[in-house]
Motif scaffolding. Structure first.
Motif, PDB file in Angstrom:
ATOM      1  N   UNK A   4     -23.308  -3.570 -11.017  1.00  0.00           N
ATOM      2  CA  UNK A   4     -23.667  -2.500 -11.938  1.00  0.00           C
ATOM      3  C   UNK A   4     -23.664  -3.036 -13.362  1.00  0.00           C
ATOM      4  N   UNK A   5     -24.291  -2.287 -14.257  1.00  0.00           N
ATOM      5  CA  UNK A   5     -24.343  -2.667 -15.668  1.00  0.00           C
ATOM      6  C   UNK A   5     -23.730  -1.557 -16.486  1.00  0.00           C
ATOM      7  N   UNK A   6     -22.926  -1.935 -17.472  1.00  0.00           N
ATOM      8  CA  UNK A   6     -22.264  -0.932 -18.301  1.00  0.00           C
ATOM      9  C   UNK A   6     -22.104  -1.471 -19.712  1.00  0.00           C
ATOM     10  N   UNK A   7     -21.615  -0.615 -20.611  1.00  0.00           N
ATOM     11  CA  UNK A   7     -21.428  -0.993 -22.004  1.00  0.00           C
ATOM     12  C   UNK A   7     -20.159  -1.825 -22.193  1.00  0.00           C
ATOM     13  N   UNK A   8     -20.183  -2.699 -23.184  1.00  0.00           N
ATOM     14  CA  UNK A   8     -18.980  -3.447 -23.542  1.00  0.00           C
ATOM     15  C   UNK A   8     -17.907  -2.489 -24.041  1.00  0.00           C
ATOM     16  N   UNK A   9     -16.669  -2.753 -23.683  1.00  0.00           N
ATOM     17  CA  UNK A   9     -15.552  -1.964 -24.193  1.00  0.00           C
ATOM     18  C   UNK A   9     -15.055  -2.579 -25.507  1.00  0.00           C
ATOM     19  N   UNK A  10     -14.165  -1.861 -26.177  1.00  0.00           N
ATOM     20  CA  UNK A  10     -13.573  -2.397 -27.408  1.00  0.00           C
ATOM     21  C   UNK A  10     -12.809  -3.688 -27.115  1.00  0.00           C
ATOM     22  N   UNK A  11     -12.152  -3.733 -25.961  1.00  0.00           N
ATOM     23  CA  UNK A  11     -11.411  -4.948 -25.571  1.00  0.00           C
ATOM     24  C   UNK A  11     -12.369  -6.121 -25.385  1.00  0.00           C
ATOM     25  N   UNK A  12     -13.519  -5.868 -24.766  1.00  0.00           N
ATOM     26  CA  UNK A  12     -14.522  -6.923 -24.577  1.00  0.00           C
ATOM     27  C   UNK A  12     -15.010  -7.460 -25.915  1.00  0.00           C
ATOM     28  N   UNK A  13     -15.297  -6.560 -26.841  1.00  0.00           N
ATOM     29  CA  UNK A  13     -15.816  -6.963 -28.150  1.00  0.00           C
ATOM     30  C   UNK A  13     -14.764  -7.763 -28.911  1.00  0.00           C
ATOM     31  N   UNK A  14     -13.504  -7.329 -28.817  1.00  0.00           N
ATOM     32  CA  UNK A  14     -12.430  -8.053 -29.493  1.00  0.00           C
ATOM     33  C   UNK A  14     -12.297  -9.465 -28.932  1.00  0.00           C
ATOM     34  N   UNK A  15     -12.406  -9.588 -27.614  1.00  0.00           N
ATOM     35  CA  UNK A  15     -12.322 -10.907 -26.982  1.00  0.00           C
ATOM     36  C   UNK A  15     -13.480 -11.793 -27.448  1.00  0.00           C
ATOM     37  N   UNK A  16     -14.685 -11.252 -27.469  1.00  0.00           N
ATOM     38  CA  UNK A  16     -15.858 -12.031 -27.870  1.00  0.00           C
ATOM     39  C   UNK A  16     -15.774 -12.460 -29.333  1.00  0.00           C
ATOM     40  N   UNK A  17     -15.290 -11.570 -30.192  1.00  0.00           N
ATOM     41  CA  UNK A  17     -15.128 -11.933 -31.600  1.00  0.00           C
ATOM     42  C   UNK A  17     -14.103 -13.052 -31.762  1.00  0.00           C
ATOM     43  N   UNK A  18     -13.016 -12.970 -30.992  1.00  0.00           N
ATOM     44  CA  UNK A  18     -11.982 -14.000 -31.054  1.00  0.00           C
ATOM     45  C   UNK A  18     -12.523 -15.347 -30.598  1.00  0.00           C
TER      46      UNK A  18
END
Length: 269
Positions: A4-18
């Protein structure tokens, strides 16, 4: 197997920024090599006509250091670009499958192989490590040399559009955690934290990741319990060989006020 496909969560975005930032030991190492390269570059352009042999030696070292710095800075740029692309897209894929094998793919990442033969090749973010060897809440792009997983279990993978592993969860092998008071043995290990509580995490080791070793001070090993990776660097020597499927109790001293978490010890269940 489901997808399935879904939106990035805030945790995902924080990890990617880090992941897109250079910090800690990696930053210090990168700056050190860059400075050394500049020093040899300056030596190379200095007017030392009478020292041809010296100039050739300096030139070779400069080329070596320049190549090393180039690949290091290029890796930083690629990881930042990958993170920005993932965040800009805003979506991730979720795949759930029975795991046949988990292995390093020789390109720095790992391959999750499903029981039907499908392969999911991902880049694995690893928790950062402080100078004192404590686990940090930040992330860096891991270069995995070896990997092992618990076969036959269902695994749910959250993967960004650029192939970054955002989360790996084993639904049939959850981990639970609970606070506990420090024992007298604990207080001998951490004298300055005698009034603190610890956290005990109980679960089954589902993955073991061995990053490429760049130091001789000792190997770094990461184990996954539930959906969390832990740096296996306890204050007290581990008595049991760690293998996928082993039930363990992790005794962790959580960091406060920006401090890093500290693994006290690991016990077999």
């Amino acid at each position: 197997m489901t997808r399935q496909e879904t939106q990035l969560t805030d945790r995902d975005i924080q990890l990617l920024k880090s992941l897109g930032k250079v910090k800690g030991r990696r930053l210090r190492l990168l700056l050190f090599f860059t400075l050394v390269t500049l020093v040899f570059g300056l030596l190379l352009i200095m007017p030392l006509q009478e020292a041809a042999g010296f100039t050739i030696g300096v030139g070779l070292i400069f080329l070596l250091m320049f190549s090393l710095c180039y690949f290091m800075w290029r890796g930083v740029w690629l990881m930042r670009r990958r993170s920005e692309r993932s965040i800009a897209n805003g979506k991730k894929g979720i795949i759930e499958m029975p795991l046949k094998t988990l292995q390093a793919n020789g390109r720095g990442g790992v391959d999750y192989v499903a029981d039907n033969g499908e392969v999911y090749r991902v880049a694995v973010p690893l928790p950062g490590v402080s100078v004192l060897g404590k686990q940090l809440p930040s992330w860096y792009p891991g270069v995995i040399e070896r990997a092992a997983g618990i076969t036959g279990e269902r695994v749910q993978l959250h993967i960004s559009v650029t192939g970054v592993l955002l989360q790996a969860t084993y639904p049939d092998a959850p981990a639970v955690s609970a606070p506990a008071v420090l024992t007298e043995t604990d207080k001998h290990l951490v004298h300055q934290y005698r009034d603190r509580e610890k956290t005990i995490v109980i679960g089954k080791i589902t993955e073991i990741l061995y990053p490429l070793q760049r130091r001789k001070s000792g190997p770094e090993t990461y184990i996954r319990l539930g959906d969390t990776l832990y740096l296996l660097k306890p204050l007290r020597q581990t008595e049991h060989p760690v293998t996928p499927g082993l039930e363990v109790h992790l005794h962790v001293l959580p960091g406060k006020n920006g401090e890093a978490d500290q693994l006290l010890y690991l016990l077999g269940a």
